[in-house]
Design a protein around this motif. Sequence first.
Motif, PDB file in Angstrom:
ATOM      1  N   ALA A 268       0.833  -1.597   0.543  1.00  0.00           N
ATOM      2  CA  ALA A 268       0.285   0.276   0.098  1.00  0.00           C
ATOM      3  C   ALA A 268       0.837   1.433  -0.163  1.00  0.00           C
ATOM      4  N   MET A 269       1.927   0.958   0.251  1.00  0.00           N
ATOM      5  CA  MET A 269       2.903   2.033   0.089  1.00  0.00           C
ATOM      6  C   MET A 269       3.292   2.651  -1.052  1.00  0.00           C
ATOM      7  N   GLU A 270       3.133   2.072  -2.337  1.00  0.00           N
ATOM      8  CA  GLU A 270       2.610   3.300  -3.336  1.00  0.00           C
ATOM      9  C   GLU A 270       1.615   4.818  -3.408  1.00  0.00           C
ATOM     10  N   GLU A 271       0.446   3.555  -2.586  1.00  0.00           N
ATOM     11  CA  GLU A 271      -0.524   4.385  -3.137  1.00  0.00           C
ATOM     12  C   GLU A 271      -0.825   5.581  -2.368  1.00  0.00           C
ATOM     13  N   ALA A 272       0.373   4.995  -1.203  1.00  0.00           N
ATOM     14  CA  ALA A 272      -0.118   6.419   0.254  1.00  0.00           C
ATOM     15  C   ALA A 272       0.952   7.517  -0.330  1.00  0.00           C
ATOM     16  N   VAL A 273       1.530   6.921  -0.986  1.00  0.00           N
ATOM     17  CA  VAL A 273       2.836   7.928  -1.121  1.00  0.00           C
ATOM     18  C   VAL A 273       2.718   8.789  -2.473  1.00  0.00           C
ATOM     19  N   ALA A 274       1.665   8.173  -3.664  1.00  0.00           N
ATOM     20  CA  ALA A 274       0.627   9.068  -4.387  1.00  0.00           C
ATOM     21  C   ALA A 274      -0.199   9.906  -4.066  1.00  0.00           C
ATOM     22  N   ARG A 275      -0.879   9.662  -3.283  1.00  0.00           N
ATOM     23  CA  ARG A 275      -1.868  10.182  -2.817  1.00  0.00           C
ATOM     24  C   ARG A 275      -1.390  11.779  -1.449  1.00  0.00           C
ATOM     25  N   ARG A 276       0.086  11.859  -1.036  1.00  0.00           N
ATOM     26  CA  ARG A 276       0.910  12.305  -0.701  1.00  0.00           C
ATOM     27  C   ARG A 276      -0.057  12.069   0.792  1.00  0.00           C
ATOM     28  N   LEU A 277      -0.109  10.747   1.584  1.00  0.00           N
ATOM     29  CA  LEU A 277      -0.866  11.041   3.129  1.00  0.00           C
ATOM     30  C   LEU A 277       0.941  10.461   3.319  1.00  0.00           C
ATOM     31  N   VAL A 278       0.951  11.423   4.446  1.00  0.00           N
ATOM     32  CA  VAL A 278       2.319  11.035   5.820  1.00  0.00           C
ATOM     33  C   VAL A 278       2.284   9.625   6.248  1.00  0.00           C
ATOM     34  N   PRO A 279       3.148   8.705   5.723  1.00  0.00           N
ATOM     35  CA  PRO A 279       2.898   7.400   6.005  1.00  0.00           C
ATOM     36  C   PRO A 279       3.899   7.647   7.525  1.00  0.00           C
ATOM     37  N   THR A 280       2.819   6.656   8.657  1.00  0.00           N
ATOM     38  CA  THR A 280       3.651   6.335   9.428  1.00  0.00           C
ATOM     39  C   THR A 280       5.394   4.968  10.001  1.00  0.00           C
ATOM     40  N   VAL A 281       5.843   4.872   9.979  1.00  0.00           N
ATOM     41  CA  VAL A 281       6.982   3.685   9.969  1.00  0.00           C
ATOM     42  C   VAL A 281       7.216   3.207  11.102  1.00  0.00           C
ATOM     43  N   TYR A 282       7.278   1.574  11.783  1.00  0.00           N
ATOM     44  CA  TYR A 282       7.871   0.778  11.808  1.00  0.00           C
ATOM     45  C   TYR A 282       9.161   0.155  12.550  1.00  0.00           C
ATOM     46  N   THR A 283       8.754  -0.710  11.197  1.00  0.00           N
ATOM     47  CA  THR A 283       9.383  -1.682  10.773  1.00  0.00           C
ATOM     48  C   THR A 283      10.748  -1.134   9.523  1.00  0.00           C
ATOM     49  N   HIS A 284      12.266  -1.831   9.919  1.00  0.00           N
ATOM     50  CA  HIS A 284      12.450  -1.564   7.992  1.00  0.00           C
ATOM     51  C   HIS A 284      12.080  -1.925   7.529  1.00  0.00           C
ATOM     52  N   ALA A 285      11.376  -3.112   7.397  1.00  0.00           N
ATOM     53  CA  ALA A 285      10.221  -3.353   5.635  1.00  0.00           C
ATOM     54  C   ALA A 285       9.925  -2.735   5.074  1.00  0.00           C
ATOM     55  N   GLY A 286       8.717  -1.616   6.446  1.00  0.00           N
ATOM     56  CA  GLY A 286       8.639  -0.248   6.151  1.00  0.00           C
ATOM     57  C   GLY A 286       9.252   0.705   5.139  1.00  0.00           C
TER      58      GLY A 286
ATOM     59  N   HIS B 272       6.813   9.905   9.525  1.00  0.00           N
ATOM     60  CA  HIS B 272       6.610   9.891  10.859  1.00  0.00           C
ATOM     61  C   HIS B 272       7.075   8.559  11.696  1.00  0.00           C
ATOM     62  N   LEU B 273       7.862   8.379  12.091  1.00  0.00           N
ATOM     63  CA  LEU B 273       8.099   7.081  12.466  1.00  0.00           C
ATOM     64  C   LEU B 273       7.713   6.824  14.521  1.00  0.00           C
ATOM     65  N   LYS B 274       7.169   6.155  14.442  1.00  0.00           N
ATOM     66  CA  LYS B 274       6.576   5.718  15.867  1.00  0.00           C
ATOM     67  C   LYS B 274       7.334   4.733  16.904  1.00  0.00           C
ATOM     68  N   VAL B 275       7.592   4.949  17.388  1.00  0.00           N
ATOM     69  CA  VAL B 275       7.762   4.014  18.339  1.00  0.00           C
ATOM     70  C   VAL B 275       6.672   3.656  19.746  1.00  0.00           C
ATOM     71  N   ASP B 276       6.905   2.596  20.507  1.00  0.00           N
ATOM     72  CA  ASP B 276       6.024   1.732  21.422  1.00  0.00           C
ATOM     73  C   ASP B 276       6.831   1.918  22.532  1.00  0.00           C
ATOM     74  N   THR B 277       6.171   2.837  23.348  1.00  0.00           N
ATOM     75  CA  THR B 277       6.572   3.512  24.952  1.00  0.00           C
ATOM     76  C   THR B 277       5.619   2.477  26.022  1.00  0.00           C
ATOM     77  N   GLY B 278       5.010   1.732  25.330  1.00  0.00           N
ATOM     78  CA  GLY B 278       4.336   1.069  26.039  1.00  0.00           C
ATOM     79  C   GLY B 278       2.776   0.222  26.117  1.00  0.00           C
ATOM     80  N   MET B 279       2.651   1.109  24.611  1.00  0.00           N
ATOM     81  CA  MET B 279       1.197   0.817  24.884  1.00  0.00           C
ATOM     82  C   MET B 279       1.408  -1.121  23.893  1.00  0.00           C
ATOM     83  N   HIS B 280       2.004  -0.801  23.176  1.00  0.00           N
ATOM     84  CA  HIS B 280       2.620  -2.841  22.717  1.00  0.00           C
ATOM     85  C   HIS B 280       1.469  -2.857  21.709  1.00  0.00           C
TER      86      HIS B 280
END
Length: 403
Positions: free
Chosen positions: A91-109, A128-136
């Motif tokens: 879905a990354m291609e569509e996200a970029v094409a639509r100028r959405l701001v992706p959140t990422v948290y994996t190297h694969a992403g 936007h880089l998201k970190v897990d601080t306890g919500m898990h």
Amino acid sequence: MVDRLRPVWAEIDVDAARRNAEILKGMVGSSALCAVVKADGYGHGAVPMARAALAGGAEWLAVALVEEGALLREVGIDVPILLLSEPPVDAMEEAVARRLVPTVYTHAGVQALKRVVAAEDVSPVDVHLKVDTGMHRVGADPAEAVSLATAIAADPRLRLGALWTHLAVADGSGPADIEFTRTQLDRFGLVLDDLTTAALRPPLIHVANSAGSIAFPAARLDMVRCGIALYGLCPTPELATQLSQATGGGRVEPVMSLRAEVSFVRWLDKGERPSYGRRRPLAERSIVATVPIGYADGMPRRLFDTGVEVLIGGVRRPLAGVVTMDHILVDCGQAGVPPVTVGDEVVLIGRQGREEITATEWADRLGTINYEVICGIGPRVPRVLVNGDGLTGDSADHEIGAA
Ligand SMILES: *Cc1c(COP(=O)(O)O)cnc(C)c1O
């Protein structure tokens, strides 16, 4: 009037959403307000809610799905739209094409995003880089943050626009919950220190949902992501009080009310047992009114057992039997107090006269949260926008989402 054939509708007070946004923006001051309009604006209609929030001072929007962001772009909404989860690789291609701001948290992403921007030759794409601080739920392990940020910064076609996290118990008022939120904020601060040391500190940091924005001023940071409060509901009564204190008496007002009309009435003798299962005998000879809304519309069958009431003629009235797929039956008691007839307005959620039944009341009865109630009002219920002049792009009140 609109051409609804079945007299059941969810009234959406667009200007109430705008005012709610204004109250939230006023509360958070210099922090940006990001209006969360995922899940079709919590069931209210994503497009009118986005427009109302922007008119009330929101600068960002957030959605859960690429599809939801694409829909906002299709109607010409041009502000930054954050995706709250990392999009699937495909879905990354569509996200970029639509100028959405992706959140990422994996190297694969990150790699998927790099492949897309390499192929498209687009200007720097904000990430936007998201970190897990306890919500898990989702998010990078804090120990991975620098390595992910480095991977993003290494590509000139990507830009690390923000670091963020999500709070798990910002709505909790007990000491353990408050302490856990502080722990999450501390962990977030440490990740931010790591990025700063690595010269990777992004321009924006954000943490707070509605509850966090209200209860933890220190969590407002550069931006708050508010959903439920925009729709005029507070996660808890304590938060409503805190919101009022934080805003000098401000109150958010519910945006959605659920309405219908009586479609059929008949007298039934004492002891008759209406609806499936013949669950409860009438206590007296009564008018029983049929209202053409049921569990297929998001009125849970279990509400009968909880003693839910509806408003007709400004009076609370109990159900006479279990909720069915397409109908409920209302025990209107003896005639003349006041009489109930076909065409009378029924309020399932909302105000009528001096009485009010809130989504929170349903939630309390059902042992759930008001979020689930409003998101559960189904697509078969048309949304009728009111007080939306100049906000919805139409001059007249109108209707969306009729199925
Ligand atoms: C849904 C969501 C929000 C909004 O939460 P509210 O409690 O409705 O204000 C904020 N952030 C994230 C990550 C979310 O998923």
